[in-house]
Design an enzyme around this catalytic site. Structure first.
Site, PDB file in Angstrom:
ATOM      1  N   GLU A 107      46.790  76.022 101.132  1.00 47.70           N
ATOM      2  CA  GLU A 107      46.914  74.628 101.554  1.00 47.70           C
ATOM      3  C   GLU A 107      45.523  74.014 101.602  1.00 47.70           C
ATOM      4  O   GLU A 107      44.527  74.730 101.693  1.00 47.70           O
ATOM      5  CB  GLU A 107      47.541  74.521 102.956  1.00 47.70           C
TER       6      GLU A 107
ATOM      7  N   GLU B 136      49.596  78.411 113.229  1.00 47.85           N
ATOM      8  CA  GLU B 136      48.770  79.451 112.625  1.00 47.85           C
ATOM      9  C   GLU B 136      48.697  80.699 113.498  1.00 47.85           C
ATOM     10  O   GLU B 136      48.780  80.619 114.723  1.00 47.85           O
ATOM     11  CB  GLU B 136      47.353  78.900 112.395  1.00 47.85           C
TER      12      GLU B 136
ATOM     13  N   ASP C 121      46.818  65.836 113.894  1.00 46.62           N
ATOM     14  CA  ASP C 121      48.037  65.568 114.669  1.00 46.62           C
ATOM     15  C   ASP C 121      48.105  64.084 115.020  1.00 46.62           C
ATOM     16  O   ASP C 121      47.324  63.590 115.834  1.00 46.62           O
ATOM     17  CB  ASP C 121      48.054  66.408 115.955  1.00 46.62           C
TER      18      ASP C 121
ATOM     19  N   LEU D  65      42.328  69.420 105.054  1.00 46.45           N
ATOM     20  CA  LEU D  65      42.193  68.011 105.384  1.00 46.45           C
ATOM     21  C   LEU D  65      42.695  67.175 104.221  1.00 46.45           C
ATOM     22  O   LEU D  65      42.654  67.615 103.066  1.00 46.45           O
ATOM     23  CB  LEU D  65      40.722  67.674 105.672  1.00 46.45           C
TER      24      LEU D  65
ATOM     25  N   THR E 231      44.380  78.318 104.453  1.00 45.53           N
ATOM     26  CA  THR E 231      43.970  76.920 104.352  1.00 45.53           C
ATOM     27  C   THR E 231      42.542  76.783 103.807  1.00 45.53           C
ATOM     28  O   THR E 231      41.897  77.773 103.492  1.00 45.53           O
ATOM     29  CB  THR E 231      44.041  76.229 105.730  1.00 45.53           C
TER      30      THR E 231
END
Length: 563
Positions: A472, A273, A189, A475, A434
């Site tokens: 996805e 999520e 973020d 990182l 992820t």
């Protein structure tokens, strides 16, 4: 007919009669840097494909697009109307292949706090560059805290309307994320976007609307699921607020749904999520690889726990969550509850509590995905998806403590991802997972990190439940090792096992650096072809493709270093 990368070079660098050199894409309002001109061509049909030497001064359209993107992404450009796509006659349509389509996440601050589109020139140029590299589309967070920030049911869609039109003009698809969480406080973020002010005011009046841990810490990232159905937000329940927001989005973007907007990812918790905020990084509360902490101490969650304990005939179990589960940064063996031998997680109370805690999360997900499925049911061509976190640390232990505190009742003796898969399958939703890029050997061994095993377990659960799987990277990664890991995870098995999409994190100046861009172009091509072509062949083609834009990359690199 599908075009390979050398053919794309010819299509991108040939200028048709009547086109004005350098006029295809408006230049940003910054001083251009000297760039050597380069033109490439493909031999006539029937001859061996090869790059020809430079013929005459010319500016390749894709080089212009990417140069603008790289420079503008590091410069706060003044707002300007997006170019008229009718002038973009050179736009290359990349045919869909047999593999997995690649999407790219847009920056978190794609829309400004005032609701307008941020860095318009940079965005347009970036989208053009992505399109020409074979990317299928982009993912964007549609922030509740921006669109509905001023007052309940008062929506400002202006910036997103500009973006959808821009994507439509360029020919990219859009995955729109209904982001009902705060931005700020999680991994990656870079900006802060709080919840709508009027919602935060209600949370400040009644702190029990926030998730709470056993030490009284309140978390403002997302409204506690304990009050999902209660009219605590200016007369509406949180689920009603989310449904009204999605309904307003559907009505606003009706003409884009199914053609440009092809997926609605529904946010269900922190970072979008389906999980509890058990490992908040804000203010250093949690640090990897801590086990996190249970988030069930607001009065609404405690009330539900008490009712469940009474129903189970054990009222004493309803007073609190586990008091021996350690703190955010403990490890499993530090605690009586999560330890391997005799841990409370595997006893009668542990089974009761973890079943209740995980079921509350499942019920929360079911409420929201049910609302989303109903709202977008008359929008053919639009998928609903839900993201689940890849919590791979301490996965190799018996208790899987970090997953348990997040709400995933997954242990060595129980599959916690099958119930999630079945819930999503009931609504025809896509399971988005992820950490596809991670390998076990890259993680700290003493923390028993097992991302590869975790991805395999999730894929198996999704297959058993009959739910489609997408992925996805957790990182930012630009290396071939990560690309290869994603390729293997996304395209392994038969045609029915491959993922329906992969979303790459994230669009930023680093991506447009020469080596990173070359590897990314090869990765997209290989994902699109689904291993139908060898990596070496794709890399050679990508090298030729990127060589045609090397002056652009040099220019972008100088601009990035001086930014």
């Amino acid at each position: 007919m599908a075009l390979n990368l050398p053919q794309k070079i010819g299509a991108l660098t040939t200028i048709t009669p009547g086109d004005q050199v350098g006029a295809t894409v408006p230049k940003p309002s910054i001083a251009p840097m000297p760039v050597a001109n380069l033109r490439c061509a493909i031999r006539a049909s029937g001859e061996t494909e090869a790059l020809m030497p430079p013929l005459s001064p010319c500016r390749s359209p894709i080089r212009t697009d990417l140069a603008v993107a790289c420079r503008a992404l590091t410069t706060d450009l003044t707002a300007e109307t997006s170019p008229d796509v009718q002038e973009q006659k050179h736009l290359l349509e990349v045919p869909k292949g047999e593999g997995v389509p690649v999407y790219v996440m847009l920056p978190l601050d794609t829309v400004k706090p005032d609701g307008s589109l941020n860095r318009k020139k940079a965005m347009y140029a970036s989208l053009m560059g992505l399109k020409k590299a074979g990317v299928e589309g982009v993912m964007v967070d549609v922030w509740w805290g921006l669109v509905e920030k001023d007052a309940p049911t008062v929506y400002n869609w202006n910036g997103y309307t500009e973006l959808m039109e821009m994507a439509k003009q360029v020919g990219l698809k859009v995955q729109a994320v209904m982001s009902f969480h705060q931005c700020g406080g999680n991994v990656g973020d870079s900006v802060t976007i709080p919840l709508p002010r009027w919602a935060v005011e209600e949370m400040e009046k009644d702190p029990d609307l926030c998730y709470s841990d056993q030490w009284g810490r309140r978390n403002y990232e997302y409204v506690s699921l304990g009050c999902d159905t209660l009219p605590v937000l200016k007369g509406r329940s949180p689920v009603q607020c989310y449904a009204d927001f999605m309904r307003a989005f559907r009505d606003q973007f009706a003409s884009y749904l199914g053609n440009t907007i092809i997926e609605i990812q529904v946010g269900m918790g922190p970072a979008g999520e389906l999980r509890y905020p058990s490992y908040p990084e804000l203010d250093g509360t949690w640090k990897f690889p801590g086990i996190g902490a249970f988030q069930c101490y607001d009065k609404y969650m405690r009330s539900s726990l008490q009712a469940a304990a009474l129903a189970a005939g054990k009222p004493e179990w309803g007073h609190s969550g586990p008091t021996d589960a350690g703190g955010y940064n403990n490890w499993p063996e530090d605690t009586a509850f999560f330890r391997k031998e005799g841990g409370g997680w595997n006893g009668p109370y542990g089974e009761f509590f973890l079943s209740w805690y995980s079921q509350m999360l499942l019920d929360h997900g079911e409420r929201i995905v049910s609302a989303a499925s109903s709202i977008f049911s008359d929008c053919p061509g639009v998928k609903i998806s839900v993201k689940v976190a890849g919590i791979h640390w301490h996965y190799g232990t018996r208790s899987h403590a970090a997953e348990l505190t997040a709400g995933y009742y997954n242990t060595r003796f129980r599959d916690g991802y099958l119930p999630i898969s079945r819930m999503l399958a009931r609504h025809g939703a896509v399971f988005n997972f992820t950490c596809l890029e991670m390998r076990d050997c890259e993680q700290p061994a003493d923390a028993c990190c097992r991302p590869e095993a975790l991805v395999k377990q999730v894929a198996s659960a999704a297959k058993e439940a009959g739910v489609r799987l997408a992925g996805e990277n957790a990182l930012p990664r630009y290396d071939e090792t990560a690309h290869e890991q994603v390729l293997n995870a996304a395209t392994s098995g038969d045609a029915d096992d491959k993922m329906v999409a992969f979303t790459y994190l994230r669009l930023n100046p680093e991506l447009f650096k020469y080596e990173n861009w070359k590897k990314f172009v090869a990765f997209v091509e290989q994902m699109r072809k689904g291993k139908a072509q060898s990596r070496e062949v794709v890399e050679r083609e990508a090298e030729l493709f990127v060589q045609a834009t090397s002056p652009l990359v040099q220019e972008a690199g100088v601009a990035l270093m001086s930014a």
